[in-house]
Design a protein around this motif. Structure first.
Motif, PDB file in Angstrom:
ATOM      1  N   HIS A 142       0.860  -1.180   0.000  1.00  0.00           N
ATOM      2  CA  HIS A 142       0.000   0.000   0.000  1.00  0.00           C
ATOM      3  C   HIS A 142       0.900   1.234   0.000  1.00  0.00           C
ATOM      4  N   CYS A 143       0.332   2.392  -0.280  1.00  0.00           N
ATOM      5  CA  CYS A 143       1.179   3.551  -0.579  1.00  0.00           C
ATOM      6  C   CYS A 143       1.258   4.576   0.543  1.00  0.00           C
ATOM      7  N   LEU A 144       0.884   4.197   1.776  1.00  0.00           N
ATOM      8  CA  LEU A 144       0.974   5.136   2.890  1.00  0.00           C
ATOM      9  C   LEU A 144       2.376   5.120   3.485  1.00  0.00           C
ATOM     10  N   ASN A 145       3.024   6.276   3.460  1.00  0.00           N
ATOM     11  CA  ASN A 145       4.359   6.452   4.031  1.00  0.00           C
ATOM     12  C   ASN A 145       4.234   7.379   5.236  1.00  0.00           C
ATOM     13  N   VAL A 146       4.513   6.864   6.428  1.00  0.00           N
ATOM     14  CA  VAL A 146       4.400   7.673   7.646  1.00  0.00           C
ATOM     15  C   VAL A 146       5.641   7.493   8.512  1.00  0.00           C
ATOM     16  N   GLU A 147       5.879   8.472   9.382  1.00  0.00           N
ATOM     17  CA  GLU A 147       7.024   8.435  10.298  1.00  0.00           C
ATOM     18  C   GLU A 147       6.592   8.057  11.712  1.00  0.00           C
ATOM     19  N   LEU A 148       5.414   8.527  12.152  1.00  0.00           N
ATOM     20  CA  LEU A 148       4.852   8.217  13.463  1.00  0.00           C
ATOM     21  C   LEU A 148       5.770   8.599  14.613  1.00  0.00           C
ATOM     22  N   GLU A 149       6.523   9.671  14.439  1.00  0.00           N
ATOM     23  CA  GLU A 149       7.368  10.163  15.532  1.00  0.00           C
ATOM     24  C   GLU A 149       6.646  11.183  16.401  1.00  0.00           C
ATOM     25  N   GLY A 150       5.509  11.679  15.931  1.00  0.00           N
ATOM     26  CA  GLY A 150       4.685  12.581  16.725  1.00  0.00           C
ATOM     27  C   GLY A 150       3.412  11.877  17.155  1.00  0.00           C
ATOM     28  N   PRO A 151       2.577  12.537  17.962  1.00  0.00           N
ATOM     29  CA  PRO A 151       1.383  11.879  18.507  1.00  0.00           C
ATOM     30  C   PRO A 151       0.216  11.788  17.544  1.00  0.00           C
ATOM     31  N   ASP A 152       0.177  12.620  16.510  1.00  0.00           N
ATOM     32  CA  ASP A 152      -1.051  12.802  15.741  1.00  0.00           C
ATOM     33  C   ASP A 152      -1.507  11.554  14.992  1.00  0.00           C
ATOM     34  N   GLY A 153      -0.587  10.704  14.585  1.00  0.00           N
ATOM     35  CA  GLY A 153      -0.956   9.573  13.759  1.00  0.00           C
ATOM     36  C   GLY A 153      -1.245   8.288  14.486  1.00  0.00           C
ATOM     37  N   HIS A 154      -1.241   8.313  15.805  1.00  0.00           N
ATOM     38  CA  HIS A 154      -1.311   7.037  16.515  1.00  0.00           C
ATOM     39  C   HIS A 154      -2.727   6.530  16.740  1.00  0.00           C
ATOM     40  N   GLU A 162       3.628  13.736   9.254  1.00  0.00           N
ATOM     41  CA  GLU A 162       4.553  13.458   8.145  1.00  0.00           C
ATOM     42  C   GLU A 162       3.999  12.362   7.246  1.00  0.00           C
ATOM     43  N   GLN A 163       2.684  12.367   7.046  1.00  0.00           N
ATOM     44  CA  GLN A 163       2.043  11.393   6.158  1.00  0.00           C
ATOM     45  C   GLN A 163       2.298  11.774   4.700  1.00  0.00           C
ATOM     46  N   ARG A 164       2.710  10.789   3.911  1.00  0.00           N
ATOM     47  CA  ARG A 164       2.972  11.007   2.487  1.00  0.00           C
ATOM     48  C   ARG A 164       2.474   9.806   1.689  1.00  0.00           C
ATOM     49  N   ILE A 165       2.283  10.027   0.389  1.00  0.00           N
ATOM     50  CA  ILE A 165       1.934   8.941  -0.524  1.00  0.00           C
ATOM     51  C   ILE A 165       3.198   8.507  -1.255  1.00  0.00           C
ATOM     52  N   TRP A 166       3.552   7.244  -1.043  1.00  0.00           N
ATOM     53  CA  TRP A 166       4.755   6.682  -1.657  1.00  0.00           C
ATOM     54  C   TRP A 166       4.633   6.706  -3.183  1.00  0.00           C
ATOM     55  N   GLY A 167       5.729   7.070  -3.841  1.00  0.00           N
ATOM     56  CA  GLY A 167       5.762   7.107  -5.296  1.00  0.00           C
ATOM     57  C   GLY A 167       5.174   8.366  -5.890  1.00  0.00           C
ATOM     58  N   PHE A 168       4.598   9.209  -5.034  1.00  0.00           N
ATOM     59  CA  PHE A 168       4.051  10.505  -5.445  1.00  0.00           C
ATOM     60  C   PHE A 168       4.719  11.626  -4.653  1.00  0.00           C
ATOM     61  N   GLU A 169       4.674  11.496  -3.326  1.00  0.00           N
ATOM     62  CA  GLU A 169       5.347  12.465  -2.460  1.00  0.00           C
ATOM     63  C   GLU A 169       6.674  11.942  -1.938  1.00  0.00           C
ATOM     64  N   ALA A 365      -5.797   5.659   2.835  1.00  0.00           N
ATOM     65  CA  ALA A 365      -6.263   4.786   3.903  1.00  0.00           C
ATOM     66  C   ALA A 365      -5.119   4.541   4.874  1.00  0.00           C
ATOM     67  N   ASN A 366      -5.471   4.263   6.132  1.00  0.00           N
ATOM     68  CA  ASN A 366      -4.399   3.905   7.068  1.00  0.00           C
ATOM     69  C   ASN A 366      -4.008   2.439   6.869  1.00  0.00           C
ATOM     70  N   TYR A 367      -2.996   2.013   7.607  1.00  0.00           N
ATOM     71  CA  TYR A 367      -2.459   0.664   7.404  1.00  0.00           C
ATOM     72  C   TYR A 367      -3.532  -0.387   7.671  1.00  0.00           C
TER      73      TYR A 367
END
Length: 443
Positions: A142-154, A162-169, A365-367
C-alpha cells in the motif's frame, strides 16, 4: 536483475536473499529540469509520453525499517498522471521537503523522481529493525508512508504530521524493476492472482474502502443508497463492489452504454448513463444550473423508488460537486477525494446547512484499512478490475490513457514479469472466481 528474475520464475524464493542486489535498475521517471515543459498548455493537452522516461537509476541505500522489493508488476493511478503533467505542483517540491526531514529521507531529494504507487513483487532485502518480512516473501504494497514520531498519527496513521503517498510524495516508486518502501507498507500477495492482477487494486481499493466503508469515511451500512460517480473506473469499480458486498444499494453513474454493461455485470441494477441523459451541470465556465441538479435528483428517485442517496461517493470534483450536495438526502454524507475534474468545488450551501448534510474529506487509507481491503481481495470477496496491461517501456501511453479517461477499471504495467498470467499460487481458488477476475479484461 536477470538472476533475481530467474530465481523468482524458478520458484527458488529461498535463494533471493543470497543473490546480490544490482547496483542499478530501470525505473519510470520524471526529470526536475523538465518541470516547466508544459507551461501554457491546458491540462488536457499535456502528454505524459513526453515527460515520463525509462531510465537506469542507482538502487537506493536501504535504511532502518525499509525494504527493497523486486517489482513484478505495477499500475497507473491518477497521481502518476498528475506527476507526469506537473499538476497541481511539481512533485519535486514534495521530494525537496521530504529530503530536509532527516538523514534517512535525504536520499529522496534527487533531480529525478521514480514514480508509481502500486506494486506486486518479491522482497529482496530488509533493513535493520524489520522482522515481519524476509527476502523471498511475495508481497503487495500500500502507498501510505508515515514516520509516526509525533502523537497525531497514533489513532489514525493518515493523520500523522509526516504522512505522504509513496511514489508521489516520495521517491523510488513502483513503476520500476526495484522499489524502496517502508516495511509497514507490505502486505501478503493474494495467492490466486497473477502479478499484474495483484498489483492493480492497491491504491484505489484501499482509498475506496476508507472513503465508503470505514468509520473514518462514510461508514456505509446495509440498505444505504450510495450514489457512485464513475462507477466503472478505478475508484468507482471498487466502491460498487463494496456497496454490493456490504448490502447497500448502489446507484451507478457512468458515461456510456459500454460502461453501463460493465457495472451491470458486477451486479448493479440502478444505472444512470449521464451521456445518454445529457446532464449539463454548468451553463458556462462560471455558472452552474440547479435545474439540471433537480433533473438528476429526479432520475435517482425514479430508480430508487423515491429515495435520495444516503451517501454520495465523490471524486470527479468541480464538475459534479454542486449536484452531489444537492441530491444527497437530508442528514446524508458527501464523501470526497481526488477531484479529477478540478479542485475548486462550488455548491449551494443552503442545501448543505439547512438539510444537515456532511462533507467528509477522505484521503487514501491507514495501514489497518489497507490491510482489510487487501484481505477482501485475498478472500475473493472483492476482485481486481484490471482491463489492460502495458510493458514498462510503454508507461507513458498507459498514463495518457488514464489522463484521457480512455480506460476502464485499472491499467496495469508489467515491470520484471516477462508476460501476463504469472505468479498464481492457488489455482483452485482462481478457477472459482475467474469470471469475476476477468470482468474488465479487454474492455
Amino acid at each position: 536483475m536477470q538472476k533475481i528474475l530467474d530465481a523468482i520464475q524458478a520458484d527458488e524464493l529461498d535463494a533471493i536473499g543470497s543473490l546480490p542486489v544490482p547496483e542499478s535498475y530501470r525505473g519510470v521517471t520524471v526529470h526536475a529540469d523538465e518541470a516547466g515543459m508544459f507551461e501554457g498548455l491546458a491540462s488536457r493537452d499535456k502528454d505524459p509520453r513526453k515527460s515520463l522516461h525509462l531510465d537506469e537509476v542507482p538502487v537506493p541505500e536501504l535504511g532502518p525499517g525499509e525494504a527493497l522489493v523486486a517489482v513484478m508488476a505495477s499500475a497507473i493511478n491518477y497521481n502518476t498522471v498528475w506527476t507526469s503533467i506537473f499538476e497541481p505542483v511539481s512533485t519535486f517540491k514534495f521530494l525537496e521537503r521530504y529530503g530536509k526531514m532527516s538523514p534517512l529521507s535525504k536520499k529522496h531529494d534527487l533531480p529525478y523522481h521514480v514514480v508509481g504507487s502500486d506494486l506486486s513483487g518479491v522482497v529482496l532485502r530488509t533493513g535493520p529493525g524489520v522482522h515481519a518480512w524476509k527476502p523471498g516473501d511475495e508481497v503487495v504494497a500500500h502507498c501510505l508512508n508515515v514516520e509516526l514520531e509525533g502523537p497525531d498519527g497514533h489513532n489514525d496513521t493518515m493523520m500523522d504530521s509526516e504522512q505522504r503517498i509513496w511514489g508521489f510524495e516520495t521517491n523510488f516508486g513502483g513503476l520500476a524493476e526495484v522499489a524502496l518502501v517502508k516495511s509497514n507498507q507490505l502486505m501478503p500477495k493474494p495467492k490466486h492472482l497473477t502479478w499484474e492482477e495483484a498489483a492493480s487494486p492497491g491504491l484505489v481499493n484501499s482509498t475506496a474502502y476508507r472513503q465508503l466503508v470505514s468509520s473514518n469515511g462514510a461508514g456505509m451500512k446495509q440498505g444505504d443508497v450510495v450514489l457512485i460517480w464513475g462507477a466503472s473506473g478505478g475508484l468507482g469499480s471498487y466502491a460498487t463492489q463494496f456497496a454490493l458486498n456490504g448490502g447497500a444499494i448502489p446507484v451507478c453513474v457512468v458515461s456510456s452504454q459500454e460502461k453501463a454493461d460493465i457495472v451491470r455485470k458486477m451486479g448493479a441494477e440502478l444505472i444512470i448513463d449521464r451521456s445518454a441523459e445529457d446532464y449539463k451541470f454548468w451553463k458556462d465556465e462560471n455558472t452552474q444550473d440547479p435545474k439540471e441538479w433537480q433533473r438528476f435528483g429526479k432520475k435517482i428517485r425514479e430508480l430508487t423508488g423515491g429515495e435520495d442517496p444516503d451517501i454520495v461517493f465523490e471524486h470527479p470534483g468541480r464538475e459534479t460537486f454542486g449536484a452531489s450536495v444537492y441530491v444527497t438526502r437530508k442528514g446524508g454524507t458527501i464523501v470526497t477525494c481526488a477531484s479529477t475534474s478540478g479542485y475548486m468545488h462550488q455548491f449551494d450551501n443552503r442545501y448543505l446547512w439547512m438539510s444537515l448534510k456532511r462533507i467528509v474529506g477522505s484521503h487514501f487509507a491507514n495501514y489497518r484499512e489497507s490491510w482489510e481491503a487487501n484481505r477482501l481481495i485475498a478472500k475473493g470477496l472483492i476482485h481486481p478490475t484490471l482491463s489492460k496491461t502495458y510493458a514498462l517501456a510503454d508507461t507513458g501511453q498507459a498514463a495518457l490513457d488514464v489522463h484521457r479517461n480512455a480506460h476502464q477499471g485499472k491499467v496495469g504495467v508489467l515491470c520484471l514479469a516477462p508476460e501476463e498470467g504469472l505468479g498464481v499460487r492457488d489455482h483452485e481458488m482462481r478457477a472459482k472466481h475467474l469470471d469475476a477476475i476477468n470482468r474488465f479484461r479487454g474492455v
